[in-house]
Design an enzyme around this catalytic site. Structure first.
Site, PDB file in Angstrom:
ATOM      1  N   GLY A  40      -3.115  -6.067   3.740  1.00  0.00           N
ATOM      2  CA  GLY A  40      -3.967  -5.654   2.933  1.00  0.00           C
ATOM      3  C   GLY A  40      -4.341  -6.298   1.633  1.00  0.00           C
ATOM      4  O   GLY A  40      -5.563  -6.044   1.033  1.00  0.00           O
ATOM      5  N   GLU A  95       0.091  -5.695  -4.086  1.00  0.00           N
ATOM      6  CA  GLU A  95      -0.005  -4.703  -2.997  1.00  0.00           C
ATOM      7  C   GLU A  95      -1.611  -4.569  -3.184  1.00  0.00           C
ATOM      8  O   GLU A  95      -2.435  -4.341  -4.236  1.00  0.00           O
ATOM      9  CB  GLU A  95       0.732  -3.546  -3.352  1.00  0.00           C
ATOM     10  CG  GLU A  95       1.789  -3.135  -2.457  1.00  0.00           C
ATOM     11  CD  GLU A  95       1.554  -2.577  -1.007  1.00  0.00           C
ATOM     12  OE1 GLU A  95       0.378  -2.987  -0.690  1.00  0.00           O
ATOM     13  OE2 GLU A  95       2.286  -2.066  -0.514  1.00  0.00           O
ATOM     14  N   ASP A  96      -2.189  -3.965  -1.866  1.00  0.00           N
ATOM     15  CA  ASP A  96      -3.476  -3.381  -1.911  1.00  0.00           C
ATOM     16  C   ASP A  96      -3.649  -2.000  -2.606  1.00  0.00           C
ATOM     17  O   ASP A  96      -4.509  -1.834  -3.551  1.00  0.00           O
ATOM     18  CB  ASP A  96      -4.031  -3.351  -0.493  1.00  0.00           C
ATOM     19  CG  ASP A  96      -3.106  -2.598   0.466  1.00  0.00           C
ATOM     20  OD1 ASP A  96      -2.076  -2.166   0.146  1.00  0.00           O
ATOM     21  OD2 ASP A  96      -3.688  -2.413   1.569  1.00  0.00           O
ATOM     22  N   ASP A  99      -0.059   4.568  -2.535  1.00  0.00           N
ATOM     23  CA  ASP A  99      -0.452   5.594  -1.943  1.00  0.00           C
ATOM     24  C   ASP A  99       0.808   6.546  -2.280  1.00  0.00           C
ATOM     25  O   ASP A  99       0.829   7.204  -3.393  1.00  0.00           O
ATOM     26  CB  ASP A  99      -0.970   5.514  -0.618  1.00  0.00           C
ATOM     27  CG  ASP A  99      -1.410   6.797  -0.012  1.00  0.00           C
ATOM     28  OD1 ASP A  99      -2.062   7.677  -0.651  1.00  0.00           O
ATOM     29  OD2 ASP A  99      -1.316   7.080   1.265  1.00  0.00           O
ATOM     30  N   LYS A 127      -3.452   5.710  -5.821  1.00  0.00           N
ATOM     31  CA  LYS A 127      -3.855   7.410  -5.631  1.00  0.00           C
ATOM     32  C   LYS A 127      -2.784   8.021  -6.166  1.00  0.00           C
ATOM     33  O   LYS A 127      -1.974   8.656  -5.663  1.00  0.00           O
ATOM     34  CB  LYS A 127      -3.984   7.484  -4.229  1.00  0.00           C
ATOM     35  CG  LYS A 127      -5.054   7.009  -3.582  1.00  0.00           C
ATOM     36  CD  LYS A 127      -5.001   7.504  -1.959  1.00  0.00           C
ATOM     37  CE  LYS A 127      -6.120   6.659  -1.160  1.00  0.00           C
ATOM     38  NZ  LYS A 127      -5.605   6.919   0.372  1.00  0.00           N
ATOM     39  N   ARG A 161     -12.040  -4.918   6.407  1.00  0.00           N
ATOM     40  CA  ARG A 161     -11.424  -5.922   5.679  1.00  0.00           C
ATOM     41  C   ARG A 161     -12.195  -6.938   4.964  1.00  0.00           C
ATOM     42  O   ARG A 161     -12.245  -7.101   3.806  1.00  0.00           O
ATOM     43  CB  ARG A 161     -10.109  -6.474   6.424  1.00  0.00           C
ATOM     44  CG  ARG A 161      -8.935  -6.015   6.637  1.00  0.00           C
ATOM     45  CD  ARG A 161      -7.663  -6.676   6.907  1.00  0.00           C
ATOM     46  NE  ARG A 161      -6.535  -6.223   7.655  1.00  0.00           N
ATOM     47  CZ  ARG A 161      -5.614  -5.336   7.287  1.00  0.00           C
ATOM     48  NH1 ARG A 161      -5.750  -5.054   6.075  1.00  0.00           N
ATOM     49  NH2 ARG A 161      -4.849  -4.793   8.272  1.00  0.00           N
TER      50      ARG A 161
HETATM   51  P1  IMP Z   1       2.171   4.049   0.640  1.00  0.00           P
HETATM   52  O1  IMP Z   1       1.843   5.412   1.085  1.00  0.00           O
HETATM   53  O2  IMP Z   1       1.963   3.897  -0.666  1.00  0.00           O
HETATM   54  O3  IMP Z   1       3.578   3.556   1.437  1.00  0.00           O
HETATM   55  O4  IMP Z   1       1.168   3.159   1.319  1.00  0.00           O
HETATM   56  C1  IMP Z   1       1.247   2.143   2.427  1.00  0.00           C
HETATM   57  C2  IMP Z   1       0.127   1.337   2.921  1.00  0.00           C
HETATM   58  O5  IMP Z   1      -0.705   2.214   3.551  1.00  0.00           O
HETATM   59  C3  IMP Z   1      -0.732   0.628   2.052  1.00  0.00           C
HETATM   60  O6  IMP Z   1      -0.131  -0.622   1.434  1.00  0.00           O
HETATM   61  C4  IMP Z   1      -1.864   0.420   2.668  1.00  0.00           C
HETATM   62  O7  IMP Z   1      -1.858  -0.507   3.454  1.00  0.00           O
HETATM   63  C5  IMP Z   1      -2.110   1.881   3.611  1.00  0.00           C
HETATM   64  N1  IMP Z   1      -2.750   2.804   2.829  1.00  0.00           N
HETATM   65  C6  IMP Z   1      -2.722   3.873   2.200  1.00  0.00           C
HETATM   66  N2  IMP Z   1      -3.699   4.483   1.858  1.00  0.00           N
HETATM   67  C7  IMP Z   1      -4.733   3.747   2.279  1.00  0.00           C
HETATM   68  C8  IMP Z   1      -6.199   3.797   2.218  1.00  0.00           C
HETATM   69  O8  IMP Z   1      -6.832   4.682   1.626  1.00  0.00           O
HETATM   70  N3  IMP Z   1      -7.044   2.855   2.804  1.00  0.00           N
HETATM   71  C9  IMP Z   1      -6.494   1.619   3.457  1.00  0.00           C
HETATM   72  N4  IMP Z   1      -5.068   1.719   3.565  1.00  0.00           N
HETATM   73  C10 IMP Z   1      -4.287   2.766   2.941  1.00  0.00           C
END
Ligand code: IMP
Length: 171
Positions: A40, A95-96, A99, A127, A161
């Protein structure tokens, strides 16, 4: 389905330039290692490195999180490890999106066990309303609402992407 634009390519470019200056001003002095979390963050990383006027090395960490596309389980598999050692380096994890924060937490634990001189985190998007765990995100590009976003490296089922902007995907 065409995503609804949230941040244009020009807005992203301006913010990445600002972030680069902020990172340069706030990271400990000396050379850095930027660690890009694949897939990402690859587009963001490519622009960010060119916005940080500092000697640096770049490395890449392939990860796969279990769970469905929109729900992180926090269980992360490293599919491709770093090619270099980060011991005694000033590391910035790129990181992208933060979340739930579970992926970032897991990666911070893995990388800090390798003895970097410093370890900071940068996420293009955050977020905050979705955070399930307290994890430091030292540099954030944009805060986004609780919507699924794509583009500029972020995917939905491996698609989108290559969008030059960041948009919201609503079904
Ligand atoms: P986490 O919930 O912070 O562990 O997020 C893990 C991964 O989920 C991120 O690095 C993204 O690759 C993916 N992700 C979470 N939210 C989104 C979104 O809104 N769009 C695309 N990928 C997401």
């Amino acid at each position: 389905m065409k995503p609804i634009e949230l941040f244009s390519a020009a807005t992203i470019a301006r913010r990445v330039t600002e972030l680069g200056k902020q990172i340069d001003a706030q990271m400990p002095p000396g050379p850095m290692t930027l660690v890009c979390v694949l897939k990402g963050a690859f587009v963001f990383m490519a622009d960010l490195v060119r916005a940080i006027p500092r000697q640096m090395t770049c490395d890449f960490l392939g990860v796969r999180s279990y769970g469905d596309a929109t729900l992180s389980s926090g269980v992360v598999e490293i599919t491709s490890d770093l090619g270099t050692t980060i011991t005694d380096r000033n590391v910035l994890l790129v990181e992208d999106i933060a979340d739930t924060g579970l992926t970032l937490r897991y990666l911070l634990d893995v990388l800090s066990a390798r003895g970097p001189a410093s370890l900071r985190t940068c996420a293009l998007l955050s977020k905050p309303s979705r955070r399930a765990i307290d994890v430091p995100v030292d540099f954030v590009g944009f805060e986004v609402p609780d919507e699924f976003v794509v583009g500029y490296g972020l995917d939905a089922g491996q698609l989108y992407r290559n969008l030059p902007y960041i948009g919201v995907l609503r079904s």
